[in-house]
Scaffold this active site. Structure first.
Site: not given
Ligand SMILES: Cc1cc2nc3c(=O)[nH]c(=O)nc-3n(C[C@H](O)[C@H](O)[C@H](O)COP(=O)(O)O)c2cc1C
Ligand code: SF4
Ligand code: SF4
Length: 429
Positions: A345, A348, A133, A385, A135
């Site tokens: 880097c 955050c 029931f 972060c 598709c």
């Protein structure tokens, strides 16, 4: 080694790994090769008519170098005559008597049509039936698949018709293209379903070709919505499984489907209430042999946890899934940056500055090195972060004592109404 056998509403299988009804279960050749590779069960590609299909029919969403993050199709049900499928189901079951062979069925919502197909497939020895029931395309235009699945009364009625003649367990496969999945799940249970399976595919359009302006996929320049599946749908499937698992009105076993491709996914679905699982996209992407890794991983996990049987996992996390109103509003976590693992880097800091609460300070330590530090009194513990941080172990979310007794929203509202207005809302914390 733990016992991997499962019993889903009376359907027995050597392990919880079933193939979902889809291209990998289109023929006896494929299902038998899958069983040889280690799959414990297969839901045959949906039987029914007419035998019509489109060319082309698949599309995928690749994301950031990851191929097939999501998968989309406008395929219909089986492209082979019922007699051919029945003969091959019979042969497959004879060769693999201990494996689960389930027939997926779809016919018009007419009682006699259901009676007829159920009798024909049960005569060849299937272990169970799955009513499709779900598709969302093609068949739905003709009142079948999701068109049936979006009408709770029709799901219940058709399930009842099937149960009138079925001698094997009946699984009702649900569509996610609905507001509240538990409503349909409850109607399936009322109709006598022995189990539910979810999810089928989600309405989708995979993309548009910005050069030809055609939809992706297209059929001679024309497109239509299809069904979405693969890793991208896993969170949606998992929450729908969880909703059904905790709903007392449903109360029947669950076969979990949707974006499962690793043993960890299997464990998650089982913890959230599934008795077994089904896989389609991952097999279309990587082939039958991915089950080997899934079996090994699950076995090792169960051994590590000291569990003797995989069935012990089912539903263990369901009590941990509730409503927002039941969450403790006085529970507090804060982010803490671990200088040893930080690669500076700055992601955050940017995330917290631009999208959260501006509480990561840029400082210089005693050695003159730039360091980031969270002002814990201002941190709301949103996790952002730690989500964007690319370095393992650089940010931990730490639980702190907030100094206040646990208090949920529901308890808070209760207190306010009991005090009957003698305190303002702001005073109740
Ligand atoms: C190409 C294709 C064809 C499918 N055909 C059927 C089908 O005939 N019957 C059915 O119940 N589900 C069908 N499905 C849905 C899958 O059985 C399954 O519910 C869905 O793909 C989600 O699982 P996955 O994320 O592991 O792919 C089909 C999916 C795909 C991708
Ligand atoms: S958890 Fe949220 S508020 Fe706290 S530092 Fe991280 S991003 Fe900022
Ligand atoms: S995102 Fe992670 S690695 Fe990058 S600066 Fe922040 S804590 Fe360090």
């Amino acid at each position: 080694m733990a016992d991997l056998r499962i019993d889903l509403a009376g359907i027995k299988s050597p392990n919880p790994f079933w193939l979902a009804s889809a291209p990998p279960t289109n023929t006896g050749y494929q299902v038998q090769r899958a069983f040889e590779a280690g799959w414990g069960g297969a839901v045959w590609k949906t039987l029914g008519d007419p035998i019509i299909n489109t060319s082309s029919r698949f599309a995928a969403v690749h994301f950031n170098g990851q191929r097939v993050a999501g998968f989309n199709n406008i395929e219909l049900i089986t492209d082979r005559p019922l007699e051919v499928n029945l003969k091959e189901i019979y042969e497959t079951k004879k060769r693999f008597p201990d494996h689960a062979v389930i027939a997926s069925l779809m016919v018009e919502p007419k009682r006699e049509k259901w009676h007829e197909i159920v009798k024909r497939v049960e005569a060849v020895g299937v272990d169970g039936l799955e009513l499709n029931f779900g598709c969302p395309h093609g068949m739905a235009e003709r009142g079948m698949g999701a068109a049936s699945g979006q009408q709770p009364d029709l799901v219940q009625a058709q399930t009842t018709w099937v149960k009138e003649v079925a001698t094997t367990p009946v699984i009702v496969k649900l569509t996610p293209n609905i507001t509240d999945i538990t409503v349909v799940a409850r109607h399936a249970a009322k109709g006598g379903a022995d189990a539910i399976s979810l999810i089928n595919t989600i309405n989708s359009l995979a993309g548009v070709d910005i050069h030809s302006w055609n939809t992706i996929p297209h059929v001679g320049g024309q497109g239509a919505h299809g069904g979405y599946c693969g890793p991208a749908v896993k969170p949606i499937a998992l929450s729908m499984v969880a909703e059904c698992a905790r709903d007392r009105g449903v109360g029947i076993p669950i076969s979990g489907i949707g974006g499962i491709s690793t043993w960890q996914d299997v464990v998650e679905f089982m913890l959230m209430g599934a008795t077994g699982i089904q896989v389609c996209t991952a097999v279309m992407h990587h082939g039958f042999r991915i089950v080997e890794e899934m079996i090994d991983g699950l076995n090792n996990y169960l051994d590590d946890k000291g569990l003797a049987s995989v069935t012990e996992l089912t539903g263990k996390s369901v009590p941990k899934y509730s409503n927002w109103g039941d969450l403790d509003l006085n529970y507090k976590v804060v982010a803490r940056i671990n200088e040893d693992n930080c690669i500076n880097c700055n992601k955050c800091h940017i995330a917290c500055e631009d999208a959260s609460h501006q509480c990561i300070d840029m400082l210089t330590n005693a050695d003159g090195k730039a360091v980031l530090q969270v002002r814990e009194e201002d941190c709301v513990g949103c996790n952002l972060c730690s989500i964007v941080c690319p370095a393992d172990g650089a940010i931990d979310m730490i639980a702190l004592d907030s100094g206040a007794a646990p208090m949920t929203w529901n308890q808070r509202q209760q207190v306010i109404s009991t005090l009957n207005g003698s305190y303002s809302e702001a005073e109740v914390v």
